[in-house]
Design an enzyme around this catalytic site. Sequence first.
Site, mmCIF file in Angstrom:
data_model
loop_
_atom_site.group_PDB
_atom_site.id
_atom_site.type_symbol
_atom_site.label_atom_id
_atom_site.label_comp_id
_atom_site.label_asym_id
_atom_site.label_seq_id
_atom_site.Cartn_x
_atom_site.Cartn_y
_atom_site.Cartn_z
ATOM 1 N N GLU A 1 2.794 3.115 14.536
ATOM 2 C CA GLU A 1 3.163 1.850 13.925
ATOM 3 C C GLU A 1 4.679 1.753 13.789
ATOM 4 O O GLU A 1 5.347 2.760 13.554
ATOM 5 C CB GLU A 1 2.505 1.733 12.541
ATOM 6 C CG GLU A 1 0.996 1.931 12.597
ATOM 7 C CD GLU A 1 0.354 2.138 11.228
ATOM 8 O OE1 GLU A 1 0.915 1.649 10.232
ATOM 9 O OE2 GLU A 1 -0.706 2.782 11.170
ATOM 10 N N GLU B 1 1.021 -7.126 6.714
ATOM 11 C CA GLU B 1 0.105 -6.432 5.808
ATOM 12 C C GLU B 1 0.734 -6.373 4.430
ATOM 13 O O GLU B 1 1.945 -6.172 4.295
ATOM 14 C CB GLU B 1 -0.154 -5.005 6.310
ATOM 15 C CG GLU B 1 -1.007 -4.155 5.379
ATOM 16 C CD GLU B 1 -1.147 -2.712 5.857
ATOM 17 O OE1 GLU B 1 -1.778 -1.931 5.125
ATOM 18 O OE2 GLU B 1 -0.628 -2.374 6.940
#
Length: 417
Positions: free
Chosen positions: A221, A332
């Site tokens: 990520e 997120e």
Amino acid sequence: MDARVRVSAVVVLMFVGVAVLTCAAEGRRIERQKLDVQRHLNRFNKQALKTIESPDGDLIDCVHISHQPAFDHPFLKNHTIQMRPNFHPEGLYDENKVSVTATASKEPKPITQMWHLNGRCPENTIPIRRTKGEDVLRASSIKRYGRKKHRSIPQPNSANPDLINESGHQHAIAYVEGDKYYGAKATINVWDPKIEQANEFSLSQLWILGGSFGEDLNSIEAGWQVSPDLYGDNNTRLFTYWTSDAYQATGCYNLLCSGFIQINSEIAMGASIFPVSGYHGSQYDISILVWKDPKEGNWWMQFGNDYVLGYWPSFLFSYLADSASMIEWGGEVVNSEPDGTHTSTQMGSGHFPEEGFGKASYFRNIQIVDESNNLRSPKGIGTFTEQSNCYDVQNGYNGDWGNYFYYGGPGKNPNCH
């Protein structure tokens, strides 16, 4: 002496004794905690050849490239650093644009890291944000410092929606799945979303995923985040993360464990990036590319067009040792409210996608790397959000931005309780 007086005196002495023992035990606990924190700091913070104090309060240590945390890993003791990738994905520079730009301006303006204002690291060193004792003590436990909680991956096709929200994480993403993927790229709009509580965060990133959404999930990520819990402030920071077991025991943010090997002396993982976008103002974005070197098998990361940062060795992973099976791009947040209500922590700009450019946050030029090491537009893009009244996503396509989407939202509002 009266019997009652004697009994009272004994009781007082007992309480005093218990209090003394309790204080002694607490003292020993605090001392053990101090030693434990110091051991972790010794592991995180390597000897610096030079230290730069950033205007935001960070200390950036310039550590010799061969002394970085990656080489604490037993499999990397005799590792020869790969100083450049064998292959770049084809089509990387087709845009002929500066990938780190202020989009609303006529002339591109560079976006940089705040510590650059006070200096740069010398050749053959890498910049590492120094970890402080208070950073470690903010974590839920010293051992969990620098790690995400379990199940912070959006699962668009989950048969059990309750499972998605179990950890309190909420997402607004675009994704592709079904093929073998060897990397992903995106240009990501940069903001400074407001965080309601210190143990919450907001991030915008790409995910490169392999395996199932079970205990063996592999993930790489990269993007930007605001995380008071991790960094002690509300600055927008460049970050990376990796795990090979769904966030259980492997992996970490940035360079807070052995794994990622950095080769670049210009960019510090976890350091502040600036300037950031303003509502109705200039729009700043960063370009991030992660791809698999087809010769060595390592996963490389590039920031902008100019900064190849380093690589994750392929042996760290099981599924990603071959290829990825899903790519995700988007935002997120973590919602720490215990009663099921929603946090007002913002995602992206804190505004819904329909507000558009200059108001809502975006990803543009989202691409994947295929089996021929070519960058290309993804096929069959899906979108996903748990509750669109809180955070939403809307995708599109045009000639300038390729595949893009707007995403984000304010969280708690009259339609999101």
